[in-house]
Design a protein around this motif. Structure first.
Motif, mmCIF file in Angstrom:
data_model
loop_
_atom_site.group_PDB
_atom_site.id
_atom_site.type_symbol
_atom_site.label_atom_id
_atom_site.label_comp_id
_atom_site.label_asym_id
_atom_site.label_seq_id
_atom_site.Cartn_x
_atom_site.Cartn_y
_atom_site.Cartn_z
ATOM 1 N N SER A 1 21.203 -36.315 -59.688
ATOM 2 C CA SER A 1 19.841 -37.563 -59.218
ATOM 3 C C SER A 1 18.740 -37.311 -58.403
ATOM 4 O O SER A 1 17.616 -37.591 -58.588
ATOM 5 N N LEU A 2 19.324 -37.076 -57.490
ATOM 6 C CA LEU A 2 18.321 -36.694 -55.481
ATOM 7 C C LEU A 2 18.104 -35.751 -55.570
ATOM 8 O O LEU A 2 17.367 -35.366 -54.550
ATOM 9 N N GLY A 3 17.792 -34.195 -56.042
ATOM 10 C CA GLY A 3 17.094 -32.885 -56.425
ATOM 11 C C GLY A 3 18.256 -32.543 -54.927
ATOM 12 O O GLY A 3 18.267 -31.491 -54.671
ATOM 13 N N LEU A 4 19.541 -32.906 -55.120
ATOM 14 C CA LEU A 4 20.378 -32.124 -54.564
ATOM 15 C C LEU A 4 21.201 -30.977 -55.241
ATOM 16 O O LEU A 4 21.593 -31.423 -56.286
ATOM 17 N N GLU A 5 22.277 -29.877 -54.603
ATOM 18 C CA GLU A 5 22.468 -29.472 -55.307
ATOM 19 C C GLU A 5 24.285 -30.577 -55.636
ATOM 20 O O GLU A 5 25.175 -30.912 -54.735
ATOM 21 N N GLU B 1 15.586 -31.653 -47.843
ATOM 22 C CA GLU B 1 16.316 -30.014 -48.875
ATOM 23 C C GLU B 1 15.422 -29.565 -50.226
ATOM 24 O O GLU B 1 15.449 -30.721 -51.141
ATOM 25 N N ASP B 2 15.011 -28.607 -50.490
ATOM 26 C CA ASP B 2 14.877 -28.304 -52.150
ATOM 27 C C ASP B 2 16.052 -28.070 -52.519
ATOM 28 O O ASP B 2 17.412 -27.350 -52.069
ATOM 29 N N GLN B 3 15.961 -28.156 -54.020
ATOM 30 C CA GLN B 3 17.269 -28.037 -54.928
ATOM 31 C C GLN B 3 17.652 -26.826 -55.798
ATOM 32 O O GLN B 3 16.455 -26.302 -56.053
ATOM 33 N N PRO B 4 18.779 -26.169 -55.337
ATOM 34 C CA PRO B 4 18.571 -24.822 -55.561
ATOM 35 C C PRO B 4 18.131 -25.236 -57.347
ATOM 36 O O PRO B 4 18.372 -26.039 -58.506
ATOM 37 N N PHE B 5 17.718 -23.510 -58.361
ATOM 38 C CA PHE B 5 17.381 -23.369 -59.467
ATOM 39 C C PHE B 5 19.198 -24.073 -60.864
ATOM 40 O O PHE B 5 19.980 -23.624 -59.972
ATOM 41 N N LYS C 1 16.528 -22.320 -66.577
ATOM 42 C CA LYS C 1 15.816 -22.851 -64.932
ATOM 43 C C LYS C 1 15.300 -23.654 -65.451
ATOM 44 O O LYS C 1 14.312 -23.959 -65.700
ATOM 45 N N ILE C 2 15.689 -25.021 -64.486
ATOM 46 C CA ILE C 2 15.656 -26.106 -64.773
ATOM 47 C C ILE C 2 15.944 -26.835 -62.702
ATOM 48 O O ILE C 2 16.694 -26.254 -62.496
#
Length: 254
Positions: free
Chosen positions: A87-91, A180-184, A205-206
Motif C-alpha cells: 500500500s506504501l508503494g514498496l516491495e 523508493e520506486d516500487q518495482p513492477f 504489469k502494475i
C-alpha cells in the motif's frame, strides 16, 4: 417480458486478489500470493478519443482512440506487513509474519545496552525488536547492533530495569514516506459471479499507486484502499508477446 434475463451471469460476488512478481503471473495462487479479505474490487477502462469535426456546427466526422486508461480499486482489510508495504508503494512480497521471539534469562538494569536471552536464533544485526514490559502498550523498540551467543546488544540503552522473562520479539520495519520506486508487479484476480462461475483477470504489469491508510478506530474495521496503475508491456517484459497492446486480460466462461 421486457428486460427478461438471458443468462445467470449476474455480478454479485467476491474476489481473491493475488500479487507477485511479473514472471510469476501465471503461477500466482491464493496460498502464497493472496492479500486476504478484499471487498468492492472494481476494474474500469476509460478510453479517450480525439474527434475530427467539420463545419460551423463542428459535426463529428471521424474519431480516433488516443488513450485507454485502465484502473483498479479495492478495499484490503488484512493489515499484514506485506499488504502495508504494498500500500506504501514498496516491495512487499518478501515480508512474512515474524515468529522469532525470546525472553530475558536474567534481569536487565536501567542504562544497559545489552541483555542475555534464552535463544538468539533468528535475530540479526540491523533487526528492530520490541521489548514487552508487561502491559500491552508498554513496548520499547530497539535496533540490534550485535548478536552473540544468547546476547543481544541495542543501539540505545534501556530506559528502566526489566525482570527476567521479559519478552523480546523481532519485527518487520516498514518505511512510511519512502521515495523508493516500487518495482513492477503482476496481479491475478479471481472473482465469482452470482451463479458461482469464475472470472479471471490477468494483470501483467502494475504498480500500487495508492492505498496506505492506518487508523485505530473503534467504530468499524479500517481498510487499505488499494489502487492499481496499469502499464503497457515492453519487449523486455516476461510476457510481452502475450500482452502486447493490452494492459490486462479477462477470462470468462460466459
Amino acid at each position: 417480458m421486457a428486460g427478461e434475463a438471458k443468462t445467470s451471469a449476474f455480478m454479485l460476488g467476491a474476489a481473491t486478489v493475488m500479487i507477485g512478481k511479473p514472471d510469476q503471473l501465471f503461477d500466482l495462487n491464493p496460498e502464497d500470493h493472496s492479500i486476504g479479505l478484499v471487498k468492492n474490487f472494481r476494474i474500469t477502462s476509460e478510453p479517450s478519443y480525439t474527434d475530427l469535426t467539420q463545419g460551423v456546427k463542428n459535426q463529428i466526422v471521424y474519431s480516433v482512440m488516443t488513450g485507454n486508461t485502465v484502473r483498479a480499486s479495492m478495499e484490503a482489510y488484512e493489515y499484514t506487513g506485506r499488504n502495508i508495504a504494498y500500500s506504501l508503494g514498496l516491495e512487499g512480497s518478501a515480508l512474512a509474519a515474524q515468529t522469532v521471539e525470546t525472553d530475558l534469562t536474567a534481569p536487565a538494569s536501567a542504562a544497559d545496552t545489552s541483555v542475555t536471552v534464552t535463544d538468539e536464533t533468528g535475530f540479526a544485526v540491523g533487526d528492530y525488536v520490541m521489548i514487552q514490559d508487561g502491559a500491552e502498550d508498554k513496548v520499547y523498540v530497539r535496533k540490534l547492533t550485535a548478536v552473540a551467543a544468547t546476547n543481544l546488544s541495542f543501539s540505545q540503552a534501556l530506559p528502566k530495569a526489566l525482570p527476567a522473562g521479559t519478552l523480546v520479539s523481532k519485527s518487520n520495519a516498514i518505511s512510511i514516506g519512502s521515495k523508493e520506486d516500487q518495482p513492477f508487479l503482476a496481479a491475478k484476480i479471481v472473482g465469482t459471479l452470482a451463479d458461482g462461475s469464475e472470472n479471471v483477470i490477468l494483470c501483467p504489469k502494475i504498480r500500487i499507486t495508492n492505498g496506505f491508510s492506518l487508523g485505530f478506530t473503534t467504530e468499524g474495521f479500517d481498510n487499505l484502499p488499494y489502487e492499481f496503475s496499469f502499464f503497457d508491456q515492453v519487449a523486455t517484459d516476461p510476457f510481452y508477446s502475450e500482452f502486447k497492446g493490452e494492459q490486462a486480460k479477462l477470462l470468462t466462461k460466459k
